[in-house]
Design an enzyme around this catalytic site. Sequence first.
Site, PDB file in Angstrom:
ATOM      1  N   SER A 141      -7.681-113.944  51.416  1.00 20.06           N
ATOM      2  CA  SER A 141      -8.472-114.963  52.102  1.00 20.06           C
ATOM      3  C   SER A 141      -7.744-116.292  51.917  1.00 20.06           C
ATOM      4  CB  SER A 141      -9.853-115.049  51.428  1.00 20.06           C
ATOM      5  OG  SER A 141     -10.534-116.215  51.792  1.00 20.06           O
ATOM      6  N   TYR A 154     -15.622-115.478  43.533  1.00 20.74           N
ATOM      7  CA  TYR A 154     -14.947-114.938  44.728  1.00 20.74           C
ATOM      8  C   TYR A 154     -13.492-115.406  44.774  1.00 20.74           C
ATOM      9  CZ  TYR A 154     -13.912-114.023  49.671  1.00 20.74           C
ATOM     10  OH  TYR A 154     -13.329-113.578  50.844  1.00 20.74           O
TER      11      TYR A 154
END
Length: 280
Positions: A141, A154
């Site tokens: 990401s 995360y």
Amino acid sequence: MTFNQRVAVVTGASSGIGYETSLTLARNGFHTYATMRNLQKSKSITEIANTEKLSLQVVQLDVTDDGSVKDAINRIVAEKKRIEVLVNNAGYGLFGSLEDMSVEEIKKQFETNFFGVIRVTKQVLPVMREQNSGIIVNVSSVGGRIGLPVLSAYHSTKFALEGLSESILYEVEPFGIRVVIIEPGVIRTNIMNSSTAAKKALDPKSPYFKLMQKVKNHFKSNMENEPSSPEEVAKVILQAVMSEYPKLRYTVGTDASRIIQARTNMPDKEFQQIVKDFSI
Ligand SMILES: NC(=O)c1ccc[n+]([C@@H]2O[C@H](COP(=O)([O-])OP(=O)(O)OC[C@H]3O[C@@H](n4cnc5c(N)ncnc54)[C@H](OP(=O)(O)O)[C@@H]3O)[C@@H](O)[C@H]2O)c1
């Protein structure tokens, strides 16, 4: 071995990026194993595969479960004898300040987003090494390059995934195996619904409650206003696996390129100000 027989395995294929990547790979000649933890979610992808007569099979695979990973990969190898492409895609988000997240909640996040990748990759590597070819695509990401408040767990999983990918590439390259990192920006998928919040973070009395709402709203509005599509990510993954000399990193979405460029070119303080401007 004809091109049509190249075998791809995708994790988290029940929705979003994994779903579209499975279909894209199958439409482009790969025999694709669309793996998912809950087979009850396989109806839609199976119907499309049947209608388009795609070479796609659904297999149960929960990336947090050793037995499930072993069974799935053993079955695939027994059937096809090879795996050319592994797309480690399964993942979810965990919202909460560090103070509000329990160690258990953080460990759970790592179990899926990081150890899940390790579990599946370790099972597939001997197969690729034996055949002296293969490509491992790790869906990271933009969050693998920058940190944001209330998303430290995360982001930590994605930073760890980037470190893992960048390290193992040296180990596996001599065996004809490539490693690729995909860094999407905001992509229109189910991720906001599938993501969870730490229990304490939901308490309005949490000192971080306002911050959490602000960041969540920021993501919700980005998701509504300027997301890229999961098809775009699938296309980039296809491009990487078809490339003779794939790059290590591929970003997807103009937001992703913009953010990573800013993070690379700006002094830390200047970049931090941008994050503070939308979150604090
Ligand atoms: N959407 C974005 O903006 C964005 C941006 C950057 C990176 N990413 C990354 O892209 C990847 C895919 O996310 P998405 O956006 O496509 O979200 P999504 O639509 O929620 O899909 C996530 C997939 O992961 C699966 N999954 C979760 N835990 C699993 C487990 N233990 N075992 C197997 N599968 C599991 C889900 O299965 P269930 O249906 O059973 O829950 C689902 O198939 C994630 O790694 C995410 O971090 C997404």
